[in-house]
Design a protein around this motif. Structure first.
Motif, PDB file in Angstrom:
ATOM      1  N   LEU A  78      -4.838  42.634  45.926  1.00 52.05           N
ATOM      2  CA  LEU A  78      -5.781  42.333  44.850  1.00 52.05           C
ATOM      3  C   LEU A  78      -5.691  43.372  43.743  1.00 52.05           C
ATOM      4  CD1 LEU A  78      -7.980  40.518  43.756  1.00 52.05           C
ATOM      5  CD2 LEU A  78      -9.679  41.877  45.027  1.00 52.05           C
ATOM      6  N   GLN A  79      -5.480  44.636  44.126  1.00 59.33           N
ATOM      7  CA  GLN A  79      -5.342  45.698  43.130  1.00 59.33           C
ATOM      8  C   GLN A  79      -4.122  45.459  42.247  1.00 59.33           C
ATOM      9  OE1 GLN A  79      -4.098  49.648  44.428  1.00 59.33           O
ATOM     10  NE2 GLN A  79      -5.782  50.552  43.235  1.00 59.33           N
ATOM     11  N   ILE A  80      -3.020  45.034  42.867  1.00 62.15           N
ATOM     12  CA  ILE A  80      -1.798  44.737  42.108  1.00 62.15           C
ATOM     13  C   ILE A  80      -2.039  43.536  41.195  1.00 62.15           C
ATOM     14  CG2 ILE A  80       0.620  44.019  42.276  1.00 62.15           C
ATOM     15  CD1 ILE A  80       0.689  45.436  45.007  1.00 62.15           C
ATOM     16  N   ALA A  81      -2.716  42.497  41.711  1.00 66.95           N
ATOM     17  CA  ALA A  81      -2.998  41.301  40.909  1.00 66.95           C
ATOM     18  C   ALA A  81      -3.852  41.668  39.699  1.00 66.95           C
ATOM     19  CB  ALA A  81      -3.697  40.253  41.764  1.00 66.95           C
ATOM     20  N   GLN A  82      -4.828  42.559  39.901  1.00 70.47           N
ATOM     21  CA  GLN A  82      -5.673  42.972  38.784  1.00 70.47           C
ATOM     22  C   GLN A  82      -4.885  43.782  37.763  1.00 70.47           C
ATOM     23  OE1 GLN A  82      -8.669  44.938  41.141  1.00 70.47           O
ATOM     24  NE2 GLN A  82     -10.005  43.104  41.212  1.00 70.47           N
ATOM     25  N   ASP A  83      -3.955  44.607  38.259  1.00 75.39           N
ATOM     26  CA  ASP A  83      -3.068  45.373  37.373  1.00 75.39           C
ATOM     27  C   ASP A  83      -2.228  44.421  36.516  1.00 75.39           C
ATOM     28  OD1 ASP A  83      -1.407  47.186  36.120  1.00 75.39           O
ATOM     29  OD2 ASP A  83      -0.601  48.050  37.966  1.00 75.39           O
ATOM     30  N   LEU A  84      -1.638  43.420  37.161  1.00 67.82           N
ATOM     31  CA  LEU A  84      -0.826  42.435  36.426  1.00 67.82           C
ATOM     32  C   LEU A  84      -1.676  41.659  35.427  1.00 67.82           C
ATOM     33  CD1 LEU A  84       1.400  41.116  39.371  1.00 67.82           C
ATOM     34  CD2 LEU A  84       2.234  42.288  37.323  1.00 67.82           C
ATOM     35  N   GLN A  85      -2.896  41.309  35.837  1.00 67.56           N
ATOM     36  CA  GLN A  85      -3.803  40.596  34.935  1.00 67.56           C
ATOM     37  C   GLN A  85      -4.050  41.404  33.669  1.00 67.56           C
ATOM     38  OE1 GLN A  85      -7.662  39.766  36.652  1.00 67.56           O
ATOM     39  NE2 GLN A  85      -8.611  39.451  34.660  1.00 67.56           N
ATOM     40  N   ALA A  86      -4.346  42.703  33.831  1.00 60.30           N
ATOM     41  CA  ALA A  86      -4.630  43.566  32.676  1.00 60.30           C
ATOM     42  C   ALA A  86      -3.417  43.674  31.762  1.00 60.30           C
ATOM     43  CB  ALA A  86      -5.059  44.951  33.161  1.00 60.30           C
ATOM     44  N   ARG A  87      -2.243  43.817  32.354  1.00 59.95           N
ATOM     45  CA  ARG A  87      -1.019  43.942  31.549  1.00 59.95           C
ATOM     46  C   ARG A  87      -0.750  42.658  30.760  1.00 59.95           C
ATOM     47  NH1 ARG A  87       2.809  48.115  33.765  1.00 59.95           N
ATOM     48  NH2 ARG A  87       1.701  49.199  35.446  1.00 59.95           N
ATOM     49  N   MET A  88      -0.968  41.514  31.393  1.00 56.40           N
ATOM     50  CA  MET A  88      -0.686  40.240  30.726  1.00 56.40           C
ATOM     51  C   MET A  88      -1.713  39.942  29.637  1.00 56.40           C
ATOM     52  SD  MET A  88       0.670  37.974  33.968  1.00 56.40           S
ATOM     53  CE  MET A  88       1.599  36.804  33.031  1.00 56.40           C
ATOM     54  N   GLU A  89      -2.962  40.330  29.862  1.00 56.32           N
ATOM     55  CA  GLU A  89      -3.981  40.150  28.829  1.00 56.32           C
ATOM     56  C   GLU A  89      -3.669  41.020  27.618  1.00 56.32           C
ATOM     57  OE1 GLU A  89      -7.600  40.928  30.903  1.00 56.32           O
ATOM     58  OE2 GLU A  89      -7.893  38.817  31.467  1.00 56.32           O
ATOM     59  N   LYS A  90      -3.220  42.254  27.892  1.00 53.89           N
ATOM     60  CA  LYS A  90      -2.873  43.170  26.803  1.00 53.89           C
ATOM     61  C   LYS A  90      -1.672  42.659  26.016  1.00 53.89           C
ATOM     62  CE  LYS A  90      -1.703  48.009  25.928  1.00 53.89           C
ATOM     63  NZ  LYS A  90      -1.440  49.345  26.533  1.00 53.89           N
ATOM     64  N   ASN A  91      -0.779  41.934  26.697  1.00 52.38           N
ATOM     65  CA  ASN A  91       0.473  41.464  26.074  1.00 52.38           C
ATOM     66  C   ASN A  91       0.339  40.077  25.444  1.00 52.38           C
ATOM     67  OD1 ASN A  91       3.148  42.385  25.544  1.00 52.38           O
ATOM     68  ND2 ASN A  91       3.940  40.855  26.995  1.00 52.38           N
ATOM     69  N   GLY A  92      -0.884  39.531  25.370  1.00 52.98           N
ATOM     70  CA  GLY A  92      -1.072  38.272  24.657  1.00 52.98           C
ATOM     71  C   GLY A  92      -1.084  37.035  25.529  1.00 52.98           C
ATOM     72  N   ARG A  93      -1.256  37.223  26.851  1.00 53.70           N
ATOM     73  CA  ARG A  93      -1.334  36.087  27.789  1.00 53.70           C
ATOM     74  C   ARG A  93      -0.206  35.090  27.563  1.00 53.70           C
ATOM     75  NH1 ARG A  93      -6.674  35.262  26.044  1.00 53.70           N
ATOM     76  NH2 ARG A  93      -8.142  36.753  26.949  1.00 53.70           N
ATOM     77  N   VAL A  94       0.984  35.597  27.698  1.00 49.22           N
ATOM     78  CA  VAL A  94       2.200  34.779  27.608  1.00 49.22           C
ATOM     79  C   VAL A  94       2.206  33.945  26.316  1.00 49.22           C
ATOM     80  CG1 VAL A  94       3.829  33.322  28.867  1.00 49.22           C
ATOM     81  CG2 VAL A  94       2.110  34.618  30.121  1.00 49.22           C
ATOM     82  N   GLN A  95       2.359  34.678  25.244  1.00 49.26           N
ATOM     83  CA  GLN A  95       2.530  34.081  23.911  1.00 49.26           C
ATOM     84  C   GLN A  95       1.381  33.136  23.524  1.00 49.26           C
ATOM     85  OE1 GLN A  95       6.491  32.503  23.377  1.00 49.26           O
ATOM     86  NE2 GLN A  95       7.410  34.091  24.649  1.00 49.26           N
ATOM     87  N   GLY A  96       0.192  33.448  24.009  1.00 51.95           N
ATOM     88  CA  GLY A  96      -0.978  32.678  23.622  1.00 51.95           C
ATOM     89  C   GLY A  96      -1.148  31.349  24.322  1.00 51.95           C
ATOM     90  N   LEU A  97      -0.298  31.042  25.295  1.00 50.78           N
ATOM     91  CA  LEU A  97      -0.353  29.734  25.967  1.00 50.78           C
ATOM     92  C   LEU A  97      -1.462  29.661  27.021  1.00 50.78           C
ATOM     93  CD1 LEU A  97       3.417  28.833  26.307  1.00 50.78           C
ATOM     94  CD2 LEU A  97       1.653  27.349  25.343  1.00 50.78           C
ATOM     95  N   PHE A  98      -1.993  30.834  27.432  1.00 51.79           N
ATOM     96  CA  PHE A  98      -3.019  30.822  28.475  1.00 51.79           C
ATOM     97  C   PHE A  98      -4.318  31.430  27.928  1.00 51.79           C
ATOM     98  CE2 PHE A  98       0.997  30.669  30.683  1.00 51.79           C
ATOM     99  CZ  PHE A  98       0.771  29.679  31.632  1.00 51.79           C
TER     100      PHE A  98
END
Length: 628
Positions: A61-81
């Motif tokens: 869960l800690q890793i999933a939350q880390d990935l979530q934060a990184r993807m939110e910071k990076n624009g959630r996959v080009q704004g598609l999500f």
């Protein structure tokens, strides 16, 4: 393609986490996404965090939350999500931003267009012996091959379709012997039907008159020499049968670029050049003694010893030239494949056979045909071993790249259900679950007969007949029936099931497509809404619309998977679910009722659905009628 963009983004952040942890990436680590079964779990999900847990020694869960934060910071996959969510025990759920998706939806399926750029694919399919009418088992081959050619062309490949004609084989020889030595008083509508009966009769006659079998050898020799009355008779039979077979396939939308005759391979000296090449290797030699004495064999790398099995189908060594000097089918196939890849100095000459169709010939002109980067052979699973020997020959000759680009699309044969077999006069007292068709016994369902039967079923059940013909609908229905099964599945043909028009059938898909057309046509004629342009409005999305939109969003990745796996059945399954979801949407959400904004919104959904199903139907080789 959303899925690939998502996987690439996850991979980017996984790589960063691994580097920060000072851990080398395992070769087994694979990033996958899934389509959650329940809407509340998002539109895509991934278990990558749970895979990483043991590698980087952190809680999933800690890793999933880390990935979530990184993807939110990076624009959630080009704004598609619109949202990325980490949930117990370590899943990542992704929720599409439907307004952003809608802006890109109409171009999404076109993303495959450049995959095959500058790559030529040669597809060989159908390849029916030219000795009698085609049966439904042959048709499955043709439908698979034709759909593959459509899928690959859509992906940007240069596609060339070949139909191989074995005009020097035992089957044609048997039919010629049968014409000369059996008698019939029946009348037939087609020459292929006459030959169907004749082929069965001569195979029965061989049992009571064994001396007739000697006539087969005489005819085979005459066919190969090509200079006698018998040779001319064989040529005339083969040509007439091929023309009838091509006309049958045309009714199913199946066409070819080139007819390659086996006699042309022999006459062009392909084998002589191939023999010379193979003779320079240690894997091809003449057996000095034993039961294979005098035969030229290609050694199987996995078994250096000479196999001495009487008439074995799968020997450790494969005979290419028999002791009497006669070439086996595999020998000619190896030579043919060297030519397919442009690896022979020899070449064919061609003559026009019909519109857009060329045929190899003894006289003609040269054409830029062959020289493929990839070769796909659609041949049933029983031919797996000969196909492996062709690949082995390419490897033995040092053509590793060509061998890696030789693909065998293997599929299960078509058999008959007990009820259908009984209807053809086959004894079913042994209680088998299926019964093989047999040309030698004259047992099977001819393509023309099945099409006639299906047409009569469609005609009887149609209440309106203002659209496409019942025969066109029948052909589409049969085609879908043969394509919807996974390739390796044996199709047990039951006439009752094959001619159904409800459920997972081609007719159901055509009605679902024409329904969308009807809605869009009504909108153009309705004075109240004809001025309204379809327009997606995310604020108006209702619960019943989400499943349909999700499925439409999954189309590009489904098409990519079907193309990569060479599996038309994936498109069939997708199209059926798409049609079912649209019918549910249509029942729950009246398109042409409600506010103007609601009508515009649902017209947009109907339009994108129609475009998606149209593309799927066209790749399956089915019509896209405005009405039925």
């Amino acid at each position: 393609m959303i899925q690939q963009l998502l996987i690439n983004e996850i991979d980017l952040h996984v790589q960063a986490i691994l580097q920060e942890s000072g851990v080398e990436r395992p070769s087994t680590l694979k990033i996958l996404t899934e389509h959650p079964a329940h809407l509340e779990h998002g539109d895509y999900s991934s278990n990558i965090a749970m895979q990483l847990a043991k590698i980087v020694r952190r809680a999933p869960l800690q890793i999933a939350q880390d990935l979530q934060a990184r993807m939110e910071k990076n624009g959630r996959v080009q704004g598609l999500f619109r949202k990325v969510e980490a949930v117990q025990p370590g899943f990542l759920n992704f929720y599409l931003a439907w307004d952003t998706w809608a802006q890109r939806a109409e171009q999404a399926a076109q993303s495959l267009g450049g995959i095959g750029k500058n790559t030529k694919v040669l597809i060989e399919h159908t390849s029916i012996n030219p000795n009698k009418a085609a049966h439904v088992g042959h048709l499955r081959n043709s439908c698979i091959g034709d759909s593959l050619s459509r899928m690959l062309a859509h992906a940007g490949y240069e596609v060339e379709v070949h139909n191989y004609i074995d005009d020097l084989g035992n089957q044609l020889a048997d039919t010629v012997v049968g014409i000369l030595h059996t008698r019939t008083e029946e009348s037939f509508d087609r020459f292929g039907d006459f030959c169907w009966e004749t082929y069965a009769k001569i195979n029965q006659a061989y049992k009571s008159q064994p001396e007739l079998a000697e006539q087969r050898a005489v005819v085979l020799h005459a066919l190969e020499s090509g200079k006698s009355n018998l040779a001319w008779m064989g040529n005339l039979v083969a040509e007439r049968i091929v023309r009838e077979q091509l006309e049958e396939m045309k009714q199913f939308g199946i066409q070819y670029d080139v007819l390659v005759w086996e006699s042309s391979i022999v006459n062009a000296g392909f084998w002589d050049t191939t023999f010379e090449l193979l003779s320079q290797t240690d894997m091809f030699h003449k057996v000095a003694d034993g039961k294979l004495a005098g035969c030229w064999v290609l050694k199987n790398r996995e078994d250096e010893a000479v196999a001495e099995l009487d008439n074995a189908e799968h020997q450790g060594d494969k005979v290419l030239v028999r002791s009497n000097g006669i070439l086996t089918y595999t020998a000619k196939d190896i030579a043919y494949h060297l030519w397919k890849f442009g690896l022979l100095s020899n070449d064919f000459v061609y003559k026009k056979w019909g519109a857009g169709l060329w045929s190899t010939s003894s006289q003609g002109s040269k054409k830029k045909i062959g020289h493929a980067d990839m070769v796909i052979n659609v041949i049933d699973h029983r031919q797996q071993y000969p196909q492996e020997m062709v690949k082995l020959a390419l490897q033995v000759l040092g053509y590793e790249e060509a061998a890696s680009q030789l693909k065998h699309v293997s599929y299960g044969v078509v058999s008959l259900s007990p009820d259908t077999a009984a209807g053809l006069g086959i004894a079913i007292s042994d209680g088998k679950s299926s019964y093989a068709m047999s040309g030698r016994q004259g047992i099977g369902i001819k393509v023309a007969d099945l099409l006639d039967h299906m047409e009569s079923v469609i005609e009887a059940k149609r209440s309106k007949k203002t659209g496409i013909s019942s025969r066109t609908i029948a052909a589409a229905s049969i085609r879908y029936y043969l394509l919807k099964y996974q390739l390796q599945t044996e199709v047990i043909l039951d006439l009752e099931q094959a001619t159904e028009v409800t459920g997972n059938t081609g007719v159901y898909l055509l009605y679902a497509y024409s329904r969308a057309n009807s809605i869009l046509d009504k909108a153009k004629k309705d004075a109240r809404v004809l001025h309204l342009e379809p327009d997606f409005n995310v604020s108006l999305l209702e619960e019943q619309e989400y499943p349909l939109l999700r499925h439409i969003a999954y189309w590009p990745e489904t098409l990519a998977a079907a193309t990569q796996q060479l599996a038309p059945s994936l498109i069939c399954h997708y199209a059926f679910e798409l049609a079912a979801l649209f019918n549910h949407f249509y029942s729950a959400c009246p398109v042409l009722k409600g506010s103007e904004s609601s009508i515009r919104h649902r017209l947009w959904i109907t339009q994108i659905y129609k475009q998606t199903l149209q593309q799927a139907l066209e790749l399956l080789g089915m019509p896209t009628p405005n009405r039925l």
